[in-house]
Design a protein around this motif. Structure first.
Motif, short mmCIF file in Angstrom:
data_model
loop_
_atom_site.label_atom_id
_atom_site.label_comp_id
_atom_site.label_asym_id
_atom_site.label_seq_id
_atom_site.Cartn_x
_atom_site.Cartn_y
_atom_site.Cartn_z
N PRO A 7 0.81 -1.23 0.00
CA PRO A 7 0.00 0.00 0.00
C PRO A 7 0.84 1.27 0.00
N GLU A 8 1.93 1.27 0.77
CA GLU A 8 2.76 2.48 0.86
C GLU A 8 3.48 2.74 -0.46
N THR A 9 4.07 1.69 -1.04
CA THR A 9 4.77 1.84 -2.31
C THR A 9 3.80 2.19 -3.43
N ALA A 10 2.66 1.55 -3.42
CA ALA A 10 1.66 1.82 -4.45
C ALA A 10 1.21 3.27 -4.42
N ALA A 11 0.96 3.79 -3.22
CA ALA A 11 0.52 5.18 -3.10
C ALA A 11 1.58 6.14 -3.59
N GLN A 12 2.83 5.87 -3.26
CA GLN A 12 3.92 6.73 -3.71
C GLN A 12 4.08 6.67 -5.22
N ASN A 13 4.06 5.44 -5.78
CA ASN A 13 4.17 5.28 -7.23
C ASN A 13 3.03 5.97 -7.96
N ALA A 32 -6.34 1.43 -6.59
CA ALA A 32 -5.37 0.36 -6.41
C ALA A 32 -4.32 0.50 -7.51
N TRP A 33 -3.08 0.12 -7.22
CA TRP A 33 -1.99 0.37 -8.15
C TRP A 33 -1.24 -0.92 -8.44
N ASN A 34 -0.68 -1.02 -9.63
CA ASN A 34 0.11 -2.20 -9.97
C ASN A 34 1.14 -1.85 -11.02
N THR A 35 1.95 -2.81 -11.41
CA THR A 35 3.05 -2.54 -12.33
C THR A 35 2.56 -2.21 -13.75
#
Length: 282
Positions: A7-13, A32-35
């Protein structure tokens, strides 16, 4: 399949990617975030390529991705010509406004709206193919080619490669068709340079119009676009300045692109070219 980040990395990305894409702070809720989203939002046009060959099997993988795109009624009214020969790339570069990236990229793909394949099938089976001669069918081919090409772009970027579309392949379509040996009723729609980016001359993510300009809910809302376009002119002016270019905004640059017949660089005669390539366009 795309992998989900923490969640933290996704929000930053997500925040960094969306800020860069619009040139302004992102103020909507984060999804929601993904590659896959990382790849899509990081897209940029690359015009400078390293002298590095592509790994074996790259072309075939990109075409498999392209063929996985949606296609109208499964007609698959597109084809692509892969050009790697330096002399042919040089000739195509001359036909496409002498753009150096066409020569420099190890792979140049020319995407085609292809109605010849269906017409040949009709002739083999003595079937009627009257519908192939209408504008609608050519439009289907152009859309099919664009969808396929964009799938290939997403695929190549996921592999660490870069690309840039070459619309100037339509400047002299008859000559391009002759160079590529295209049969009647096949149109070169655009080119695509593919290769590894020259890291000494990096390309930046170019901001896009605000969503308030392009996203309409339920019905088209023209009056609300003015403020967003004015904001975007400022964003693009700053981006241009940072790139060492004139601070012209999107409005002035876009209108200059269409200021006259001459600004179309030969594409003003596209209807005549299409007829010469065998399209009746009823």
């Amino acid at each position: 399949m795309s992998t989900l980040s923490t969640p933290e990395t996704a929000a930053q990305n997500a925040t960094e990617a969306l800020d860069a894409r619009y040139g302004t702070p992102w103020n909507a809720p984060l999804p929601a975030w993904n590659t896959t989203l990382d790849t899509l939002l990081a897209h940029r046009s690359v015009r400078n390529y390293a002298k590095k060959p592509l790994p074996e099997g790259t072309l075939e993988t990109l075409i498999a991705a392209a063929q996985s795109a949606s296609t109208s009624s499964n007609l698959q009214t597109w084809s692509v010509v892969a050009v790697e020969d330096p002399e042919r790339k040089a000739r195509l570069s001359k036909l496409a406004a002498d753009q150096s990236q066409v020569r420099e990229a190890p792979l140049f793909l020319v995407w085609l709206a292809d109605l010849n394949r269906l017409e040949a099938a009709a002739q083999r089976t003595s079937a009627s193919a009257e519908g192939l001669h209408y504008m609608e069918t050519l439009l289907v081919g152009v859309i099919d080619a664009a969808l396929a090409a964009q799938n290939a772009v997403v695929a190549l970027e996921s592999l660490g490669l870069s690309s840039v579309y070459i619309g100037a392949i339509r400047n002299q379509p008859e000559q391009v068709a002759a160079e590529l040996g295209l049969p009647p009723r096949v149109m070169p729609v655009f080119g695509l340079c593919v290769g590894y980016a020259d890291e000494s001359r990096p390309a930046q993510v170019k901001p896009r119009l605000p969503q308030s300009v392009v996203l309409h809910r339920e019905q088209y809302d023209a009056p609300t676009q003015t403020e967003g376009i004015a904001q975007y002119d400022e964003v693009m002016g700053a981006f241009q300045t940072a790139q060492g270019l004139s601070a012209a905004g999107w409005t002035s640059r876009s209108l200059a692109r269409w200021r006259s017949r001459e600004s179309l660089h030969g594409r003003d005669r596209l209807r005549d070219a299409l007829q010469a390539l065998g399209f009746e366009l009823r």
